[in-house]
Design a protein around this motif. Structure first.
Motif, short mmCIF file in Angstrom:
data_model
loop_
_atom_site.label_atom_id
_atom_site.label_comp_id
_atom_site.label_asym_id
_atom_site.label_seq_id
_atom_site.Cartn_x
_atom_site.Cartn_y
_atom_site.Cartn_z
N TRP A 79 0.84 -1.21 0.00
CA TRP A 79 0.00 0.00 0.00
C TRP A 79 0.88 1.26 0.00
CZ3 TRP A 79 -5.48 0.74 0.59
CH2 TRP A 79 -5.85 2.07 0.81
N ALA A 80 1.88 1.26 0.88
CA ALA A 80 2.69 2.47 1.07
C ALA A 80 3.41 2.85 -0.22
CB ALA A 80 3.70 2.25 2.19
N LEU A 81 4.13 1.90 -0.80
CA LEU A 81 4.87 2.23 -2.01
C LEU A 81 3.93 2.40 -3.20
CD1 LEU A 81 7.86 -0.06 -1.25
CD2 LEU A 81 8.03 2.38 -1.64
N GLY A 82 2.78 1.70 -3.12
CA GLY A 82 1.79 1.85 -4.18
C GLY A 82 1.23 3.26 -4.24
N THR A 83 0.96 3.87 -3.09
CA THR A 83 0.42 5.24 -3.12
C THR A 83 1.42 6.21 -3.73
OG1 THR A 83 1.13 5.41 -0.86
CG2 THR A 83 -1.22 5.16 -1.21
N LEU A 84 2.73 5.96 -3.53
CA LEU A 84 3.72 6.84 -4.15
C LEU A 84 3.58 6.81 -5.66
CD1 LEU A 84 7.08 6.26 -2.25
CD2 LEU A 84 5.39 8.07 -1.94
N LEU A 85 3.26 5.62 -6.18
CA LEU A 85 3.18 5.45 -7.63
C LEU A 85 1.85 5.97 -8.18
CD1 LEU A 85 4.66 4.32 -9.99
CD2 LEU A 85 3.74 2.07 -9.47
N THR A 86 0.73 5.53 -7.54
CA THR A 86 -0.57 5.95 -8.07
C THR A 86 -0.79 7.45 -7.89
OG1 THR A 86 -1.57 5.38 -5.99
CG2 THR A 86 -1.67 3.74 -7.72
N GLY A 87 -0.13 8.01 -6.89
CA GLY A 87 -0.26 9.45 -6.68
C GLY A 87 0.19 10.25 -7.89
N ILE A 88 1.18 9.72 -8.62
CA ILE A 88 1.63 10.42 -9.83
C ILE A 88 0.77 10.04 -11.02
CG2 ILE A 88 3.55 10.77 -11.40
CD1 ILE A 88 5.42 9.93 -9.26
N LEU A 89 0.51 8.73 -11.18
CA LEU A 89 -0.11 8.26 -12.42
C LEU A 89 -1.60 8.52 -12.47
CD1 LEU A 89 1.82 4.95 -13.02
CD2 LEU A 89 2.14 7.18 -14.09
N LEU A 90 -2.25 8.52 -11.31
CA LEU A 90 -3.69 8.76 -11.30
C LEU A 90 -4.02 9.91 -10.35
CD1 LEU A 90 -4.95 5.09 -11.12
CD2 LEU A 90 -5.19 6.65 -13.05
N PRO A 91 -3.58 11.10 -10.71
CA PRO A 91 -3.78 12.22 -9.78
C PRO A 91 -5.19 12.77 -9.89
CG PRO A 91 -2.53 12.94 -11.68
CD PRO A 91 -2.93 11.52 -11.95
N LEU A 92 -6.16 11.99 -9.42
CA LEU A 92 -7.54 12.44 -9.50
C LEU A 92 -7.88 13.29 -8.29
CD1 LEU A 92 -9.07 9.05 -10.63
CD2 LEU A 92 -8.54 11.05 -12.04
N ARG A 93 -8.31 14.48 -8.53
CA ARG A 93 -8.63 15.37 -7.42
C ARG A 93 -10.10 15.76 -7.48
NH1 ARG A 93 -4.63 13.79 -6.47
NH2 ARG A 93 -2.61 14.71 -6.04
N GLU A 94 -10.82 15.41 -6.46
CA GLU A 94 -12.21 15.85 -6.36
C GLU A 94 -12.30 16.88 -5.25
OE1 GLU A 94 -14.24 14.98 -8.59
OE2 GLU A 94 -12.84 13.55 -9.47
N ALA A 95 -13.46 17.47 -5.12
CA ALA A 95 -13.59 18.53 -4.13
C ALA A 95 -13.57 17.99 -2.71
CB ALA A 95 -14.87 19.33 -4.39
N SER A 96 -14.24 16.87 -2.48
CA SER A 96 -14.42 16.45 -1.10
C SER A 96 -13.39 15.39 -0.71
CB SER A 96 -15.82 15.89 -0.90
OG SER A 96 -15.86 14.57 -1.40
N PRO A 97 -12.97 15.36 0.54
CA PRO A 97 -11.97 14.38 1.00
C PRO A 97 -12.42 12.94 0.80
CG PRO A 97 -12.32 16.08 2.65
CD PRO A 97 -13.34 16.29 1.59
N SER A 98 -13.72 12.67 1.00
CA SER A 98 -14.14 11.27 0.89
C SER A 98 -14.04 10.80 -0.55
CB SER A 98 -15.56 11.11 1.41
OG SER A 98 -16.40 12.06 0.81
N LEU A 99 -14.37 11.69 -1.51
CA LEU A 99 -14.24 11.31 -2.92
C LEU A 99 -12.77 11.09 -3.28
CD1 LEU A 99 -16.84 13.42 -4.90
CD2 LEU A 99 -16.69 10.94 -4.67
N ASP A 100 -11.90 11.97 -2.72
CA ASP A 100 -10.46 11.82 -2.97
C ASP A 100 -9.97 10.48 -2.47
OD1 ASP A 100 -10.11 14.13 -4.25
OD2 ASP A 100 -8.83 15.09 -2.75
N ALA A 101 -10.42 10.11 -1.28
CA ALA A 101 -9.99 8.83 -0.71
C ALA A 101 -10.48 7.69 -1.58
CB ALA A 101 -10.53 8.69 0.71
N LEU A 102 -11.70 7.81 -2.06
CA LEU A 102 -12.26 6.77 -2.92
C LEU A 102 -11.43 6.67 -4.20
CD1 LEU A 102 -14.67 4.88 -2.74
CD2 LEU A 102 -15.89 6.43 -4.28
N ALA A 103 -11.09 7.81 -4.77
CA ALA A 103 -10.28 7.81 -5.98
C ALA A 103 -8.92 7.17 -5.72
CB ALA A 103 -10.09 9.25 -6.48
N GLY A 104 -8.34 7.49 -4.55
CA GLY A 104 -7.05 6.91 -4.20
C GLY A 104 -7.15 5.40 -4.08
N LEU A 105 -8.21 4.94 -3.44
CA LEU A 105 -8.39 3.50 -3.26
C LEU A 105 -8.55 2.82 -4.61
CD1 LEU A 105 -8.69 1.23 -1.25
CD2 LEU A 105 -11.13 1.68 -1.18
#
Lengths: 652, 304
Positions: free
Chosen positions: B231-257
């Motif tokens: 999970w930890a190293l994966g977030t480093l990678l997906t954070g760059i490749l899928l930088p989806l930003r929504e307005a609300s924190p819960s949507l952001d978390a969902l996008a991250g997941l």
């Protein structure tokens, strides 16, 4: 100041008494160690006061030295190094009372130990070039006699020679360096020294780098270090590796204060020296299986990390980045302290192992953690600290240098990534090297008979190790406090104006405080997991069995991975930089009886650079042999001819 | 607050990712595969068991799984997920992140050496070898991102990213950094082509072999720690490749997941279609990860 003089006198008095009482081992070690500890306690008072913001003082005694004067002084920089020197030497002295027991010739050992301690202290407080050089030379000589203490051992004598020659080549460079400065100033007093013009300043910088670099152990001037440090008794190795080589760093810092604002190429030079010393130092260490030799090479590595920090600091101040300068110098200074703590501890631990198991060869050790739980636990803490792992002290100083380099990189400076890459590679290699050192020596099954019968060291040896291990943890947890504590020395070294320095210091302290919080998270999680496991396992079956070996029925300790096999993938990868030799005799015939395999990795620079160079010099000298034929008449003729030539030169 | 939320999400959902990887591989192999929640069942089963320790081992062996799990968990507190900042964010936390992973590795290797087994020694030796080469790649890739963003905390590095930044002039540098991080991700998580988590031959294992002698709750901690590291190293990678930003924190978390689940599928695909590298070639691949990171740095330096 009077206290400082009193401390020096107490140390020397202890040493002299030990020499006089040399017949009686117990009395001699009481006198020698007592003098060192008392002297350290007395000397720490003014040093800590100065570092806590007390006024800097100088003392000028009306004793005439040839060409110079007896002037000593305390400012934050001297005080910082003095604290490190006195502290580690006192702990090593306590350890020495246990370590030297039954080794004979206690008197001379304590005399030279105390002389080494006093001369190091004198070197960092001297305020006159001549006094400094005298202290420097005393330091070299007293440590030389400690290195050749085992003078029946051929390799110790060789190590001593190498050390003596290298040290004096360094001193030659220092003589020139101080000559340049005092010719301009017209005096040998440090107060009079000032900046030189640009070309001479560059020359002076290079001379100081060569002169102090020999003592510090920068590659390629390090060749004496892996020979001399293992040969000395272990508490002396701890002092030599922990603090004596740092006097070289002190010298460099002092020299830069004289030479004024640094140009960028000094920083690049230090960065290059640091990267090469750091990476090659740890690589050479990885290939060793003599425990003390491995630790000695790690001193080269850590000096490299300090030089990287200094390089980042110099480049930061040359490019007008005060925070980068502060982080680089701060990391370097804190690493001086941290390396003294963990390397001192590691050498003391190695000494306890040597005493208990009778060998430094890791291939004959193993499983010592069960027989020496205290030494093992302390060695584990120091191993993790030297790898730069949180939450220990090595991480704090490396973090500061990393942060400085990252900051430089984010400003687009090309030297930031150089430092980051070098530090990351050094960190990875150090991790490999110390899992090997700790794992092979303390874990698994004993690989030799004596290791199987080893016993824990006496309390006189254990107590200093426990203190050092505690300090490693404390500095690691209180990184911000430690940086704040050295900040007066840092302000002096970094050459920043106070209005730049204070905000930068604030900015550097912030992350360190958050690291402490993160360490608390870690310990909280660890405590939770420990509680969880013991509650889960309570009342359940807990079995014991042999290690799983794929069903093989009769495993032996000789089947374990060894130090050499552990390091093999990495030594093979970096083989072009190493000078590894293998000797093997494979099994022969239908019913083979014996097969042997041995590896050895001598110093690459010694083998490829110094040996050919010195052999060439010897060959050239042989060609001039005809001049020296033993006929006295011709010698008189030489003298007469020389005189005549000189007369002609003066008169003509 | 949102940092705490992310931490809980990671602690809860990390094993799910391993389930997704295994399910993907099963689908490729034409099998039905284990349930997605199988990693959770395994963990529960292991936690209910007793323990057997080798007579050779000491307290270091017992400490190994605990320290490595605790340090991975502490490292997670520094990680942002998508646009959510981490629980702790400060300049240089990326160095602490690498350091905490190193601490876990140190104790895992020490625990392996403590068994006195030649196989586990071999695994520790190889782990050390991999990490020597992966460490510079990781930190240099992060340095490239620091240059691009002008920030020095992980949360800062990932805060300003969006799909547009990938197309902007600094985009190629980011993609190169992501490529380097992807190789580090695969190596650190002992995935094909660096290591095969499914291998059954001790001689060819790297990470698995170090856990041979652990059982019961200790093994559960190791497996859970591995999931957290994924999970930890994966977030480093997906954070760059899928930088989806929504307005609300819960949507952001969902996008991250969702990003992480996609990454798990991708890992499964990679493991199904390519073979493991010969051991001697691993250093070449990891060195090229470092080269990619250096290239990313150079490009980031040129970008305005």
């Amino acid at each position: 100041m009077a206290l400082l003089l009193l401390a020096l006198l107490l140390i020397l008095l202890g040493g002299t008494l030990a020499l006089l009482l040399g017949r009686d081992e117990k009395l001699a070690s009481w006198a020698g160690a007592g003098g060192a500890v008392l002297g350290a306690l007395v000397g720490l008072v003014p040093a800590l006061e100065t570092l806590a913001g007390g006024p800097g003082t100088t003392l000028r005694l009306p004793w005439s030295l040839p060409l110079g004067g007896f002037v000593i002084g305390l400012d934050p920089l001297s005080a910082f190094f003095l604290v490190v020197i006195l502290g580690l030497c006192a702990l090593a002295a306590v350890y020495g009372t246990g370590y030297l027991r039954g080794h004979g010739r206690a008197g001379s050992a304590w005399f030279f130990f105390d002389a080494l301690m006093a001369s190091m202290a004198l070197a960092v407080v001297a305020r006159d070039a001549v006094l400094f050089l005298i202290a420097w030379e005393l330091m070299t000589l007293s440590s030389y006699f400690l290195v050749v203490r085992d003078d029946e051992d051929e390799s110790a004598r060789q190590a001593g020679w190498t050390y003596l020659i290298a040290a004096h080549l360094g001193t030659a460079a220092l003589l020139l360096f101080f000559g340049l400065l005092s010719r301009q100033a017209g005096s040998t007093s440090f107060d009079a020294f000032g900046p030189l013009d640009a070309r001479l300043s560059g020359l002076a910088f290079l001379l100081s780098l060569a002169g102090f670099g020999v003592k510090a152990g920068f590659i390629p001037l390090h060749v004496w270090l892996p020979e001399a440090h293992p040969a000395a008794p272990s508490h002396v190795s701890a002092v030599m590796s922990g603090v004596m080589i740092k006097t070289g760093i002190y010298g460099l810092l002092r020299a830069w204060i004289f030479l004024g604002p640094p140009p960028a190429w000094w920083g690049w030079t230090l960065l290059g020296v640091g990267a090469v010393s750091g990476i090659l130092g740890v690589l050479f260490a990885l290939a060793q299986h003599d425990l003390k030799r491995l630790l000695a090479y790690h001193s080269v590595e850590n000096i490299g990390i300090i030089a990287l920090g200094l390089g980042v600091g110099l480049l930061g101040s040359a490019h007008g980045l005060p925070l980068v300068a502060l982080l680089g110098f701060g990391g370097a200074l804190l690493h001086v302290l941290n390396h003294a703590l963990f390397k001192g501890l590691l050498f003391l631990g190695a000494g306890a192992v040597l005493n208990a198991a009778g060998t430094r060869d890791m291939e004959h050790l193993g499983g010592l953690l069960k027989r020496m739980p205290w030494t093992g636990a302390c060695f584990l803490i120091a191993s993790a600290a030297i790898c730069g792992l949180p939450p220990l002290n090595g991480f704090v100083s490396e973090f500061l240098i990393f942060l400085g380099a990252f900051l430089a990189a984010s400003h687009g400076a090309p030297w930031g990534p150089v430092a980051i890459g070098a530090l990351a590679l050094i960190g990875g290699l150090a991790l490999a090297c110390f899992t090997k050192a700790f794992g092979v020596v303390f874990l698994g099954e004993p690989r030799g008979e004596r290791a199987a019968k080893a016993q824990e060291a006496p309390w006189s040896m254990r107590a200093p190790m426990v203190v050092l291990a505690g300090l490693c943890v404390l500095v690691g947890l209180g990184g911000a406090l430690a940086l704040d504590w050295v900040s007066p020395a840092l302000s002096q070294v970094s050459g920043l104006r106070l209005e730049d320095f204070l905000p930068a210091l604030e900015e550097a302290l912030g992350p360190l405080q958050l690291i402490t919080i993160s360490a608390c998270f870690f310990f909280l999680a660890l405590a939770g997991l420990i509680a969880l496991r013991s509650s889960l396992l309570a009342g359940r079956e807990r079995g014991e069995s042999g290690t799983w070996d794929c069903g093989y029925a009769a495993p032996s300790a000789r089947m374990q991975y060894t130090a050499s096999s552990f390091a093999q993938p990495l030594t093979e990868l970096f083989a072009p930089f190493l000078c590894a030799r293998e000797r093997s005799a494979g099994p022969e015939g239908l019913f083979p009886e014996r097969a042997t395999f041995a590896t050895e990795t001598p110093d690459a620079f010694r083998e490829r650079l110094y040996r050919p160079a010195f052999e060439g010099a010897l060959k050239a000298a042989w060609k001039l042999r005809w001049l020296q034929h033993g006929r006295i008449q011709l010698y008189v003729l030489y003298i007469a001819l020389t005189l005549m030539a000189l007369l002609l030169w003066r008169l003509g | 607050m949102s940092g705490l939320f992310h931490l809980l999400l990671a602690l809860l959902c990390a094993p799910l990712l391993l389930g997704v990887v295994n399910r993907t591989k099963a689908l490729f192999a034409g099998r039905a595969g284990a349930p997605l929640l199988q990693p959770y069942f395994d963990l529960l089963k292991l936690l209910q068991k007793g323990a057997v320790y080798s007579r050779t081992t000491s307290w270091v062996f017992r400490a190994g799984p605990l320290v490595s799990l605790a340090s991975t968990a502490a490292a997670l507190t520094l990680l942002p997920l998508g646009g959510l900042p981490a629980l702790l964010a400060f300049p240089g936390d990326l160095v602490l992140f690498a350091g905490l992973l190193g601490l876990g590795r140190f104790f895992t290797m020490a625990a392996a050496l403590d068994t006195g087994s030649a196989f586990e020694g071999m695994g520790a030796s190889r782990e050390a070898w991999y990490s020597v080469l992966a460490e510079p790649a990781l930190l240099l890739a992060l340095a490239a991102m620091a240059k691009r963003s002008g920030q020095l905390s992980l949360s800062g590095l990932y805060a300003g990213l969006s799909l547009e930044t990938l197309l902007a002039p600094g985009g190629p540098a980011l993609l190169l950094a992501a490529a380097a991080l992807a190789l580090v991700f695969l190596a650190e998580n002992s995935r094909i082509p660096f290591d095969d988590p499914n291998t059954h031959l001790e001689l060819t294992m790297v990470h698995e072999v170090m856990a041979l002698d652990h059982g019961g709750p200790d093994l559960a901690f190791i497996q859970y720690g591995a999931a957290l590291k994924f999970w930890a190293l994966g977030t480093l990678l997906t954070g760059i490749l899928l930088p989806l930003r929504e307005a609300s924190p819960s949507l952001d978390a969902l996008a991250g997941l969702c990003g992480l689940l996609l990454l798990a599928v991708a890992v499964g695909v990679v493991e199904s279609v390519i073979a493991r590298l010969r051991l001697t070639k691993v250093s070449d691949l990891l060195a090229s990860a470092t080269a990619l990171a250096v290239l990313a740095l150079m490009l980031a330096r040129r970008a305005p």
